[in-house]
Design a protein around this motif. Structure first.
Motif, mmCIF file in Angstrom:
data_model
loop_
_atom_site.group_PDB
_atom_site.id
_atom_site.type_symbol
_atom_site.label_atom_id
_atom_site.label_comp_id
_atom_site.label_asym_id
_atom_site.label_seq_id
_atom_site.Cartn_x
_atom_site.Cartn_y
_atom_site.Cartn_z
ATOM 1 N N ASN A 248 7.584 1.069 -16.473
ATOM 2 C CA ASN A 248 6.190 0.991 -16.907
ATOM 3 C C ASN A 248 5.302 1.076 -15.664
ATOM 4 O O ASN A 248 5.065 0.085 -14.983
ATOM 5 C CB ASN A 248 5.948 -0.312 -17.658
ATOM 6 N N TYR A 249 4.838 2.304 -15.410
ATOM 7 C CA TYR A 249 4.084 2.530 -14.180
ATOM 8 C C TYR A 249 2.776 1.753 -14.164
ATOM 9 O O TYR A 249 2.322 1.294 -13.131
ATOM 10 C CB TYR A 249 3.855 4.028 -13.971
ATOM 11 N N ASP A 250 2.176 1.614 -15.340
ATOM 12 C CA ASP A 250 0.937 0.835 -15.409
ATOM 13 C C ASP A 250 1.175 -0.602 -14.946
ATOM 14 O O ASP A 250 0.373 -1.174 -14.204
ATOM 15 C CB ASP A 250 0.397 0.807 -16.845
ATOM 16 N N ALA A 251 2.288 -1.174 -15.413
ATOM 17 C CA ALA A 251 2.571 -2.568 -15.052
ATOM 18 C C ALA A 251 2.841 -2.693 -13.556
ATOM 19 O O ALA A 251 2.384 -3.642 -12.901
ATOM 20 C CB ALA A 251 3.762 -3.079 -15.851
ATOM 21 N N LEU A 252 3.577 -1.735 -13.008
ATOM 22 C CA LEU A 252 3.850 -1.763 -11.572
ATOM 23 C C LEU A 252 2.542 -1.646 -10.796
ATOM 24 O O LEU A 252 2.312 -2.374 -9.828
ATOM 25 C CB LEU A 252 4.801 -0.630 -11.188
ATOM 26 N N ALA A 253 1.690 -0.745 -11.231
ATOM 27 C CA ALA A 253 0.401 -0.577 -10.561
ATOM 28 C C ALA A 253 -0.427 -1.852 -10.679
ATOM 29 O O ALA A 253 -1.095 -2.271 -9.729
ATOM 30 C CB ALA A 253 -0.356 0.610 -11.172
ATOM 31 N N GLY A 254 -0.354 -2.479 -11.847
ATOM 32 C CA GLY A 254 -1.096 -3.723 -12.049
ATOM 33 C C GLY A 254 -0.626 -4.821 -11.122
ATOM 34 O O GLY A 254 -1.428 -5.600 -10.595
ATOM 35 N N LEU A 255 0.667 -4.868 -10.906
ATOM 36 C CA LEU A 255 1.212 -5.888 -10.016
ATOM 37 C C LEU A 255 0.776 -5.640 -8.574
ATOM 38 O O LEU A 255 0.411 -6.567 -7.843
ATOM 39 C CB LEU A 255 2.741 -5.909 -10.112
ATOM 40 N N ILE A 256 0.793 -4.374 -8.181
ATOM 41 C CA ILE A 256 0.331 -4.017 -6.838
ATOM 42 C C ILE A 256 -1.128 -4.434 -6.669
ATOM 43 O O ILE A 256 -1.521 -5.006 -5.662
ATOM 44 C CB ILE A 256 0.487 -2.502 -6.591
ATOM 45 N N ARG A 257 -1.891 -4.169 -7.703
ATOM 46 C CA ARG A 257 -3.302 -4.537 -7.635
ATOM 47 C C ARG A 257 -3.473 -6.058 -7.551
ATOM 48 O O ARG A 257 -4.281 -6.558 -6.765
ATOM 49 C CB ARG A 257 -4.032 -4.001 -8.858
ATOM 50 N N PHE A 258 -2.705 -6.780 -8.336
ATOM 51 C CA PHE A 258 -2.776 -8.242 -8.302
ATOM 52 C C PHE A 258 -2.510 -8.747 -6.886
ATOM 53 O O PHE A 258 -3.242 -9.575 -6.343
ATOM 54 C CB PHE A 258 -1.741 -8.828 -9.264
ATOM 55 N N LEU A 259 -1.456 -8.204 -6.287
ATOM 56 C CA LEU A 259 -1.070 -8.635 -4.952
ATOM 57 C C LEU A 259 -2.138 -8.249 -3.934
ATOM 58 O O LEU A 259 -2.500 -9.031 -3.050
ATOM 59 C CB LEU A 259 0.279 -7.987 -4.603
ATOM 60 N N THR A 260 -2.664 -7.051 -4.097
ATOM 61 C CA THR A 260 -3.693 -6.578 -3.176
ATOM 62 C C THR A 260 -4.944 -7.443 -3.252
ATOM 63 O O THR A 260 -5.529 -7.804 -2.235
ATOM 64 C CB THR A 260 -4.062 -5.119 -3.498
ATOM 65 N N GLU A 261 -5.320 -7.804 -4.468
ATOM 66 C CA GLU A 261 -6.523 -8.617 -4.607
ATOM 67 C C GLU A 261 -6.301 -10.020 -4.052
ATOM 68 O O GLU A 261 -7.181 -10.590 -3.429
ATOM 69 C CB GLU A 261 -6.952 -8.672 -6.081
ATOM 70 N N ASP A 262 -5.099 -10.558 -4.266
ATOM 71 C CA ASP A 262 -4.811 -11.871 -3.708
ATOM 72 C C ASP A 262 -4.804 -11.833 -2.196
ATOM 73 O O ASP A 262 -5.064 -12.826 -1.528
ATOM 74 C CB ASP A 262 -3.447 -12.367 -4.208
ATOM 75 N N CYS A 263 -4.485 -10.661 -1.675
ATOM 76 C CA CYS A 263 -4.389 -10.538 -0.220
ATOM 77 C C CYS A 263 -5.745 -10.349 0.416
ATOM 78 O O CYS A 263 -6.039 -10.898 1.460
ATOM 79 C CB CYS A 263 -3.469 -9.364 0.136
ATOM 80 N N CYS A 264 -6.590 -9.572 -0.213
ATOM 81 C CA CYS A 264 -7.829 -9.154 0.446
ATOM 82 C C CYS A 264 -9.117 -9.428 -0.313
ATOM 83 O O CYS A 264 -10.137 -9.761 0.282
ATOM 84 C CB CYS A 264 -7.788 -7.644 0.722
ATOM 85 N N ALA A 265 -9.077 -9.285 -1.615
ATOM 86 C CA ALA A 265 -10.316 -9.160 -2.381
ATOM 87 C C ALA A 265 -11.302 -10.295 -2.155
ATOM 88 O O ALA A 265 -12.473 -10.070 -1.876
ATOM 89 C CB ALA A 265 -9.994 -9.049 -3.859
ATOM 90 N N GLY A 266 -10.822 -11.535 -2.276
ATOM 91 C CA GLY A 266 -11.742 -12.662 -2.154
ATOM 92 C C GLY A 266 -12.282 -12.822 -0.759
ATOM 93 O O GLY A 266 -13.326 -13.431 -0.551
ATOM 94 N N ASN A 267 -11.587 -12.268 0.208
ATOM 95 C CA ASN A 267 -11.964 -12.538 1.585
ATOM 96 C C ASN A 267 -11.561 -11.406 2.522
ATOM 97 O O ASN A 267 -10.700 -11.576 3.371
ATOM 98 C CB ASN A 267 -11.300 -13.836 2.045
ATOM 99 N N PRO A 268 -12.199 -10.250 2.360
ATOM 100 C CA PRO A 268 -11.843 -9.111 3.198
ATOM 101 C C PRO A 268 -12.079 -9.383 4.678
ATOM 102 O O PRO A 268 -11.437 -8.785 5.530
ATOM 103 C CB PRO A 268 -12.755 -7.993 2.682
ATOM 104 N N HIS A 269 -12.987 -10.319 4.965
ATOM 105 C CA HIS A 269 -13.336 -10.566 6.363
ATOM 106 C C HIS A 269 -12.201 -11.233 7.137
ATOM 107 O O HIS A 269 -12.189 -11.220 8.362
ATOM 108 C CB HIS A 269 -14.582 -11.441 6.435
ATOM 109 N N ILE A 270 -11.270 -11.846 6.424
ATOM 110 C CA ILE A 270 -10.189 -12.501 7.162
ATOM 111 C C ILE A 270 -8.940 -11.647 7.226
ATOM 112 O O ILE A 270 -7.918 -12.067 7.732
ATOM 113 C CB ILE A 270 -9.828 -13.860 6.545
#
Lengths: 117, 117
Positions: free
Chosen positions: B76-98
């Motif tokens: 399920n490529y959508d689910a894989l993409a969603g997981l990547i996005r989840f991880l990416t947002e947890d990594c950067c989204a809330g605080n791109p400056h750090i």
DNA sequence: TCCATATTTCCATAATCCTTGAATTATAGA
DNA sequence: TCTATAATTCAAGGATTATGGAAATATGGA
């Protein structure tokens, strides 16, 4: 990032408390946070926190350094980025032609950060 | 993707056989692959394969559809993409400056696919 | 040195996960 | 209907993981 490290990272992130620890440390930034402070914030006992911190440390997703009586934990952004890359490559790299549009979005578009801004 | 789904996905990917199943199905493409064929390729017993396929299906990372006597599983490529996005947002989204440079690479640069090409 | 703080380690318990073999369900063909 | 194929479900086991309390380790200050 090799497969063994990825497996270990996925295992580390598959537990609710540990995922919240990582989130907390990502938000805390490079300054990090003391073990006790994280435990209090998340409402778990010191020994349980220690158990999970050790697990995250073993997986490489966080780092630690003693500061006086406290031990300060910090998110390892390189490791998180490495895991994202591992997942991205498993999703697209070997076969970009089979990527669905949604997968392509994750692999080729500006990040959600940029979209939100 | 909400946290519960992410936890479930990480748990699904944290087991060697299951990670290999996902890899195999990603490579197999939209045509998918029968349960028995995956089992043979990875060298696990049918019941063990069934157990892991069910686990991956419950997490949403793969889908299934019966085709005659076989049951065809697909990534399920959508689910894989969603997981990547989840991880990416947890990594950067809330605080791109750090974000450290390495994290920024994962969040803001062309994907490894494009770099390799 | 003695005490308080911060954290980890040890231990026991409970829960969850993984594997296998046997039994079961579903489909197709003779 | 009978048989073969393809998978799943079930039950039992052994292994791993999660939790909290008690004890141990490390640091800093009186």
């Amino acid at each position: 990032m090799d497969e063994r490290q990825a497996l270990s990272s996925f295992a580390a992130l598959s537990q609710e408390t540990r995922l919240q620890i990582v989130r907390t440390l990502v938000v805390a930034g490079p300054e990090g946070m003391a073990a006790g402070a994280i435990a209090e914030k998340l409402g778990v006992s010191p020994s349980t926190m220690s158990f999970h911190l050790k697990e995250l440390d073993r997986s490489g997703l966080i780092g630690q350094q003693r500061e006086s009586r406290s031990i300060i934990y910090t998110a390892n952004y390189d490791a998180l980025a490495g895991l994202i890359r591992f997942l991205t490559e498993d999703c697209c790299a070997g076969n970009p032609h089979i990527c669905t549009p949604a997968a392509a979005v994750a692999c080729h578009s500006p990040s959600p950060v940029e979209k939100k801004a």
